[in-house]
Write an enzyme that holds these catalytic residues in place. Structure first.
Site, PDB file in Angstrom:
ATOM      1  CE1 TYR A 147      25.816   1.575-136.719  1.00  0.00           C
ATOM      2  CE2 TYR A 147      26.556   0.279-134.847  1.00  0.00           C
ATOM      3  CZ  TYR A 147      26.412   1.490-135.464  1.00  0.00           C
ATOM      4  OH  TYR A 147      26.867   2.634-134.853  1.00  0.00           O
ATOM      5  CE  LYS A 151      29.359   2.621-137.328  1.00  0.00           C
ATOM      6  NZ  LYS A 151      29.655   3.885-138.036  1.00  0.00           N
TER       7      LYS A 151
HETATM    8  N1  LIG Z   1      25.592   7.071-130.590  1.00  0.00           N
HETATM    9  C1  LIG Z   1      26.328   5.979-130.338  1.00  0.00           C
HETATM   10  O1  LIG Z   1      26.229   5.367-129.253  1.00  0.00           O
HETATM   11  C2  LIG Z   1      27.325   5.494-131.353  1.00  0.00           C
HETATM   12  C3  LIG Z   1      28.208   4.465-130.972  1.00  0.00           C
HETATM   13  C4  LIG Z   1      29.132   3.994-131.902  1.00  0.00           C
HETATM   14  C5  LIG Z   1      29.187   4.533-133.174  1.00  0.00           C
HETATM   15  N2  LIG Z   1      28.315   5.527-133.520  1.00  0.00           N
HETATM   16  C6  LIG Z   1      28.432   6.048-134.878  1.00  0.00           C
HETATM   17  O2  LIG Z   1      28.669   7.443-134.817  1.00  0.00           O
HETATM   18  C7  LIG Z   1      28.145   8.077-135.985  1.00  0.00           C
HETATM   19  C8  LIG Z   1      27.220   9.205-135.572  1.00  0.00           C
HETATM   20  O3  LIG Z   1      26.164   8.658-134.790  1.00  0.00           O
HETATM   21  P1  LIG Z   1      25.109   9.527-133.951  1.00  0.00           P
HETATM   22  O4  LIG Z   1      24.868   8.763-132.711  1.00  0.00           O
HETATM   23  O5  LIG Z   1      25.516  10.952-133.898  1.00  0.00           O
HETATM   24  O6  LIG Z   1      23.819   9.308-134.885  1.00  0.00           O
HETATM   25  P2  LIG Z   1      22.651  10.285-135.359  1.00  0.00           P
HETATM   26  O7  LIG Z   1      21.592   9.390-135.890  1.00  0.00           O
HETATM   27  O8  LIG Z   1      22.289  11.239-134.275  1.00  0.00           O
HETATM   28  O9  LIG Z   1      23.338  11.108-136.548  1.00  0.00           O
HETATM   29  C9  LIG Z   1      23.694  10.492-137.755  1.00  0.00           C
HETATM   30  C10 LIG Z   1      23.625  11.524-138.855  1.00  0.00           C
HETATM   31  O10 LIG Z   1      23.978  10.870-140.094  1.00  0.00           O
HETATM   32  C11 LIG Z   1      23.101  11.350-141.091  1.00  0.00           C
HETATM   33  N3  LIG Z   1      23.003  10.409-142.200  1.00  0.00           N
HETATM   34  C12 LIG Z   1      22.405   9.190-142.192  1.00  0.00           C
HETATM   35  N4  LIG Z   1      22.459   8.645-143.415  1.00  0.00           N
HETATM   36  C13 LIG Z   1      23.113   9.515-144.223  1.00  0.00           C
HETATM   37  C14 LIG Z   1      23.463   9.509-145.587  1.00  0.00           C
HETATM   38  N5  LIG Z   1      23.150   8.482-146.389  1.00  0.00           N
HETATM   39  N6  LIG Z   1      24.132  10.573-146.092  1.00  0.00           N
HETATM   40  C15 LIG Z   1      24.447  11.634-145.294  1.00  0.00           C
HETATM   41  N7  LIG Z   1      24.132  11.699-143.977  1.00  0.00           N
HETATM   42  C16 LIG Z   1      23.462  10.652-143.452  1.00  0.00           C
HETATM   43  C17 LIG Z   1      21.778  11.519-140.377  1.00  0.00           C
HETATM   44  O11 LIG Z   1      20.881  12.351-141.110  1.00  0.00           O
HETATM   45  C18 LIG Z   1      22.211  12.100-139.029  1.00  0.00           C
HETATM   46  O12 LIG Z   1      22.247  13.509-139.049  1.00  0.00           O
HETATM   47  C19 LIG Z   1      27.451   6.964-136.775  1.00  0.00           C
HETATM   48  O13 LIG Z   1      28.324   6.472-137.769  1.00  0.00           O
HETATM   49  C20 LIG Z   1      27.194   5.914-135.723  1.00  0.00           C
HETATM   50  O14 LIG Z   1      27.070   4.634-136.313  1.00  0.00           O
HETATM   51  C21 LIG Z   1      27.391   6.013-132.648  1.00  0.00           C
END
Ligand SMILES: NC(=O)c1ccc[n+]([C@@H]2O[C@H](COP(=O)([O-])OP(=O)(O)OC[C@H]3O[C@@H](n4cnc5c(N)ncnc54)[C@H](O)[C@@H]3O)[C@@H](O)[C@H]2O)c1
Length: 246
Positions: A147, A151
């Site tokens: 990851y 990123k």
């Molecule tokens: N939540 C955190 O603390 C955090 C921190 C840093 C970065 N992020 C990043 O933010 C973004 C959103 O994260 P989140 O926390 O809302 O996660 P989440 O798991 O709630 O949502 C992620 C969404 O991406 C969709 N997804 C996954 N694989 C996919 C694919 N191959 N094609 C299309 N859609 C796909 C999932 O179905 C889900 O709806 C991600 O890229 C995550 O890595 C999150």
């Protein structure tokens, strides 16, 4: 109009809603079309047009078809937010090739394919906005070598595309969230067997502003980069983590 990937829930759903408030029509794309209906309804509730699209961002054919459908139904996509993401955490010695590759497929191949297919429309329009969702994990995080690498890779992709696409009046930036309350972080707590509230408390103790991030906090930063007035800001990575440390 704007395309938001991973828009069914969490940060992606908040971004889609915020962009609708900002005046964008929004295509909500996620693995399952049905799961995007709620987000699409929130967009139309803001008086903007929307379409729910099911596609795996790592699948070349699916991405090509999805972007064609979006262009046909909502017009040329001139803004893109690569937000879809997954985690497959494991310490290096135990990480499988499948865990490595599945994370690369969503974050890196997904962003590459979505950028490649939408930039055709942006170049034709001579205007575009791309935001890639990175993470503080890009700076390093034990148990997340896949990851973290993905990123950090998105940050390189961001800078290079900013150089390649700038002359077409297309900006490319990244937002790198810190700990944000979503199903993803809830899932991490469940996987490692920690109570979620305890996990939040432990994270918050290291966050300068003394609270965890909410999806709307991340949407706020994305909104800035997608604003038509932000055209002189490109190739940047903005950490949105409640403090300087990321
Ligand atoms: N939540 C955190 O603390 C955090 C921190 C840093 C970065 N992020 C990043 O933010 C973004 C959103 O994260 P989140 O926390 O809302 O996660 P989440 O798991 O709630 O949502 C992620 C969404 O991406 C969709 N997804 C996954 N694989 C996919 C694919 N191959 N094609 C299309 N859609 C796909 C999932 O179905 C889900 O709806 C991600 O890229 C995550 O890595 C999150």
């Amino acid at each position: 109009m704007a395309v938001v990937t991973g828009a069914a829930r969490g940060i992606g759903a908040a971004i889609a809603r915020r962009l609708a408030e900002d005046g964008y029509d929004v295509a909500a794309l996620d693995l399952d079309e049905g799961a995007c209906e709620e987000t699409a309804a929130a967009v139309t509730g803001c008086g903007r047009r929307s379409v729910a699209v099911g596609a795996d961002v790592g699948d070349e054919v699916a991405v090509t078809r999805a972007v064609e459908r979006i262009a046909a139904e909502l017009g040329p996509p001139v803004a893109l937010v690569n937000n879809a993401g997954i985690q497959r955490d494991r310490i290096l010695s135990r990480m499988t090739v499948t865990e490595w590759e599945s994370v690369m497929a969503v974050h890196l191949r997904g962003a590459f394919l979505m950028c490649r297919e939408t930039q055709r429309h942006m170049r034709e329009a001579m205007w575009g906005r791309i935001v890639n969702i990175s993470s503080t994990a890009a700076l390093g995080n034990v148990g997340q070598v896949n990851y973290s690498a993905a990123k950090a890779g998105l940050q390189g992709l961001t800078r290079t595309l900013a150089m390649e696409l700038g002359r077409h009046n297309i900006t490319v930036n990244a937002v790198a969230p810190g700990f944000t309350i979503t199903d993803m972080t809830r899932g991490t707590a469940a996987r490692v067997g920690i109570d979620f509230d305890e996990m939040v408390a432990s994270q918050v103790s290291q966050i300068a502003v003394g609270r965890a991030g909410e999806p709307q906090d991340i949407a706020q930063a994305v909104s800035f980069f997608l604003d038509p007035r932000s055209g002189f800001v490109s190739g940047q990575v903005l950490y949105v983590a409640g403090g300087p440390r990321g």
